[in-house]
Structure formats: C-alpha cells, structure tokens
Design a protein around this motif. Structure first.
Motif, PDB file in Angstrom:
ATOM      1  N   LEU A  77      27.511 -25.161  15.139  1.00  0.00           N
ATOM      2  CA  LEU A  77      26.220 -25.622  15.640  1.00  0.00           C
ATOM      3  C   LEU A  77      25.414 -26.165  14.475  1.00  0.00           C
ATOM      4  CD1 LEU A  77      24.232 -25.796  18.072  1.00  0.00           C
ATOM      5  CD2 LEU A  77      23.409 -23.525  17.388  1.00  0.00           C
ATOM      6  N   PHE A  78      24.946 -27.410  14.601  1.00  0.00           N
ATOM      7  CA  PHE A  78      24.080 -28.019  13.598  1.00  0.00           C
ATOM      8  C   PHE A  78      22.633 -27.742  13.955  1.00  0.00           C
ATOM      9  CE2 PHE A  78      26.827 -31.877  12.055  1.00  0.00           C
ATOM     10  CZ  PHE A  78      27.758 -31.011  11.544  1.00  0.00           C
ATOM     11  N   ASP A  79      21.893 -27.195  13.011  1.00  0.00           N
ATOM     12  CA  ASP A  79      20.457 -26.992  13.168  1.00  0.00           C
ATOM     13  C   ASP A  79      19.744 -28.341  13.020  1.00  0.00           C
ATOM     14  OD1 ASP A  79      18.085 -25.602  13.523  1.00  0.00           O
ATOM     15  OD2 ASP A  79      18.175 -24.523  11.625  1.00  0.00           O
ATOM     16  N   ARG A 101      21.911 -29.324  22.750  1.00  0.00           N
ATOM     17  CA  ARG A 101      21.867 -28.118  23.567  1.00  0.00           C
ATOM     18  C   ARG A 101      20.516 -27.904  24.238  1.00  0.00           C
ATOM     19  NH1 ARG A 101      25.488 -24.406  25.277  1.00  0.00           N
ATOM     20  NH2 ARG A 101      27.432 -24.657  24.218  1.00  0.00           N
ATOM     21  N   GLY A 102      19.500 -28.652  23.807  1.00  0.00           N
ATOM     22  CA  GLY A 102      18.155 -28.455  24.337  1.00  0.00           C
ATOM     23  C   GLY A 102      17.463 -27.242  23.740  1.00  0.00           C
ATOM     24  N   TRP A 103      17.868 -26.866  22.536  1.00  0.00           N
ATOM     25  CA  TRP A 103      17.340 -25.668  21.884  1.00  0.00           C
ATOM     26  C   TRP A 103      16.370 -25.995  20.762  1.00  0.00           C
ATOM     27  CZ3 TRP A 103      22.704 -22.903  21.069  1.00  0.00           C
ATOM     28  CH2 TRP A 103      23.212 -22.523  22.318  1.00  0.00           C
ATOM     29  N   SER A 104      15.864 -27.208  20.714  1.00  0.00           N
ATOM     30  CA  SER A 104      15.004 -27.647  19.612  1.00  0.00           C
ATOM     31  C   SER A 104      13.719 -26.843  19.474  1.00  0.00           C
ATOM     32  CB  SER A 104      14.642 -29.127  19.778  1.00  0.00           C
ATOM     33  OG  SER A 104      15.801 -29.908  19.749  1.00  0.00           O
ATOM     34  N   THR A 105      13.240 -26.268  20.555  1.00  0.00           N
ATOM     35  CA  THR A 105      11.967 -25.545  20.503  1.00  0.00           C
ATOM     36  C   THR A 105      12.132 -24.050  20.242  1.00  0.00           C
ATOM     37  OG1 THR A 105      11.981 -25.224  22.900  1.00  0.00           O
ATOM     38  CG2 THR A 105      10.869 -27.207  22.059  1.00  0.00           C
ATOM     39  N   THR A 135      12.697 -20.571  18.279  1.00  0.00           N
ATOM     40  CA  THR A 135      12.458 -20.053  16.929  1.00  0.00           C
ATOM     41  C   THR A 135      13.820 -19.714  16.317  1.00  0.00           C
ATOM     42  OG1 THR A 135      12.331 -17.742  17.620  1.00  0.00           O
ATOM     43  CG2 THR A 135      10.262 -19.029  17.645  1.00  0.00           C
ATOM     44  N   ASN A 136      13.844 -19.499  15.012  1.00  0.00           N
ATOM     45  CA  ASN A 136      15.111 -19.173  14.350  1.00  0.00           C
ATOM     46  C   ASN A 136      15.786 -17.951  14.959  1.00  0.00           C
ATOM     47  OD1 ASN A 136      15.148 -21.305  12.552  1.00  0.00           O
ATOM     48  ND2 ASN A 136      14.092 -20.181  10.952  1.00  0.00           N
ATOM     49  N   GLY A 137      15.009 -16.906  15.222  1.00  0.00           N
ATOM     50  CA  GLY A 137      15.579 -15.695  15.812  1.00  0.00           C
ATOM     51  C   GLY A 137      16.169 -15.958  17.185  1.00  0.00           C
ATOM     52  N   GLU A 138      15.433 -16.689  18.010  1.00  0.00           N
ATOM     53  CA  GLU A 138      15.921 -17.028  19.353  1.00  0.00           C
ATOM     54  C   GLU A 138      17.163 -17.900  19.274  1.00  0.00           C
ATOM     55  OE1 GLU A 138      11.648 -17.204  21.748  1.00  0.00           O
ATOM     56  OE2 GLU A 138      12.357 -18.975  20.672  1.00  0.00           O
ATOM     57  N   LEU A 139      17.167 -18.826  18.322  1.00  0.00           N
ATOM     58  CA  LEU A 139      18.308 -19.721  18.149  1.00  0.00           C
ATOM     59  C   LEU A 139      19.565 -18.951  17.766  1.00  0.00           C
ATOM     60  CD1 LEU A 139      19.578 -22.530  17.943  1.00  0.00           C
ATOM     61  CD2 LEU A 139      18.723 -22.639  15.597  1.00  0.00           C
ATOM     62  N   LEU A 140      19.435 -18.017  16.857  1.00  0.00           N
ATOM     63  CA  LEU A 140      20.595 -17.221  16.438  1.00  0.00           C
ATOM     64  C   LEU A 140      21.153 -16.408  17.602  1.00  0.00           C
ATOM     65  CD1 LEU A 140      19.375 -16.059  12.922  1.00  0.00           C
ATOM     66  CD2 LEU A 140      21.151 -17.742  13.428  1.00  0.00           C
ATOM     67  N   VAL A 141      20.278 -15.802  18.378  1.00  0.00           N
ATOM     68  CA  VAL A 141      20.715 -15.024  19.544  1.00  0.00           C
ATOM     69  C   VAL A 141      21.436 -15.923  20.543  1.00  0.00           C
ATOM     70  CG1 VAL A 141      19.911 -13.730  21.562  1.00  0.00           C
ATOM     71  CG2 VAL A 141      18.978 -13.210  19.302  1.00  0.00           C
ATOM     72  N   LYS A 142      20.832 -17.064  20.861  1.00  0.00           N
ATOM     73  CA  LYS A 142      21.402 -17.993  21.840  1.00  0.00           C
ATOM     74  C   LYS A 142      22.755 -18.516  21.365  1.00  0.00           C
ATOM     75  CE  LYS A 142      19.461 -19.985  25.330  1.00  0.00           C
ATOM     76  NZ  LYS A 142      19.413 -19.449  26.688  1.00  0.00           N
ATOM     77  N   ALA A 143      22.838 -18.877  20.083  1.00  0.00           N
ATOM     78  CA  ALA A 143      24.090 -19.396  19.530  1.00  0.00           C
ATOM     79  C   ALA A 143      25.206 -18.354  19.609  1.00  0.00           C
ATOM     80  CB  ALA A 143      23.878 -19.857  18.091  1.00  0.00           C
ATOM     81  N   GLU A 144      24.868 -17.109  19.297  1.00  0.00           N
ATOM     82  CA  GLU A 144      25.871 -16.042  19.394  1.00  0.00           C
ATOM     83  C   GLU A 144      26.287 -15.814  20.844  1.00  0.00           C
ATOM     84  OE1 GLU A 144      24.893 -13.311  15.495  1.00  0.00           O
ATOM     85  OE2 GLU A 144      23.793 -12.884  17.337  1.00  0.00           O
ATOM     86  N   GLU A 145      25.319 -15.802  21.748  1.00  0.00           N
ATOM     87  CA  GLU A 145      25.624 -15.610  23.174  1.00  0.00           C
ATOM     88  C   GLU A 145      26.542 -16.705  23.707  1.00  0.00           C
ATOM     89  OE1 GLU A 145      21.480 -13.424  24.632  1.00  0.00           O
ATOM     90  OE2 GLU A 145      21.779 -15.544  25.065  1.00  0.00           O
TER      91      GLU A 145
END
Length: 106
Positions: free
Chosen positions: A4-6, A28-32, A34-44
């Motif tokens: 996943l590219f940030d 992915r539509g994850w631009s908004t 936060t870093n913490g939310e992004l890490l959780v979503k990416a792992e999920e």
C-alpha cells in the motif's frame, strides 16, 4: 506481497515493483484516514507493507503491535526515488511482518 502506497509515495514507483500487488491510499478511498486508522484498515484488508514518506509515523504511532511492515522513504522526489527503485524493491522483499525500515535516498 500486497503493498500500500501512502499519500506522498510517488505512484510511478509501482511500475518498478512488478512482483508485488500495489495499491494506493487514494485508490482505496482512504485519503482522509488518520495514520492510526490507516494502519488498522490496511491490516484488516490484508496488506503486508505500507510504503510512506511520513518520517514521523514511528513517533506518532505505537508500532509494536502492528502486523503490517512499514517502509519509510526519505523523500517524495520521484527522480530521486526512481534512481533508488532497486534498493526499495530489495527492502520490500526482505521486510518482516511488523517491522519498520527507513531508506535514505540521496
């Protein structure tokens, strides 16, 4: 590996990572998130590695319990990153789950 590219990671880098499945936070539509939310979503969603240019990520987040590996690039400059594409690919290949690695790109 699923990569996943940030936000700051130049998208053309994906052409140099041909043995990996690469998606972007934007796609992915994850631009908004936060870093913490992004890490959780990416792992999920089963991503193995997050490639970012956010040098402060390790200071902002507790990465100890993370399963996703994080590769931090020292610049957002595509010409400089392009010259380091082989080293970036090698770093991705050698990363372990939950690890953090930084590549200093001259």
């Amino acid at each position: 590996m699923r990569v996943l590219f940030d936000q700051g990671t130049p998208v053309p880098l994906r052409k140099h990572l041909t043995s990996h499945e690469v998606e972007t936070v934007f796609e992915r539509g994850w631009s908004t998130l936060t870093n913490g939310e992004l890490l959780v979503k990416a792992e999920e969603q089963g991503f193995d590695i997050l490639v970012t240019t956010d040098k402060n990520l390790h200071d902002q987040q507790n990465l100890a319990a993370r399963s996703i590996a994080i590769l931090v690039l020292s610049t957002t400059s595509w010409p400089r990153i392009r010259m380091a594409a082989t080293a970036i690919n090698q770093a991705i290949e050698s990363m372990l789950s939950g690890s953090l690695s930084e590549i200093d790109i001259p």
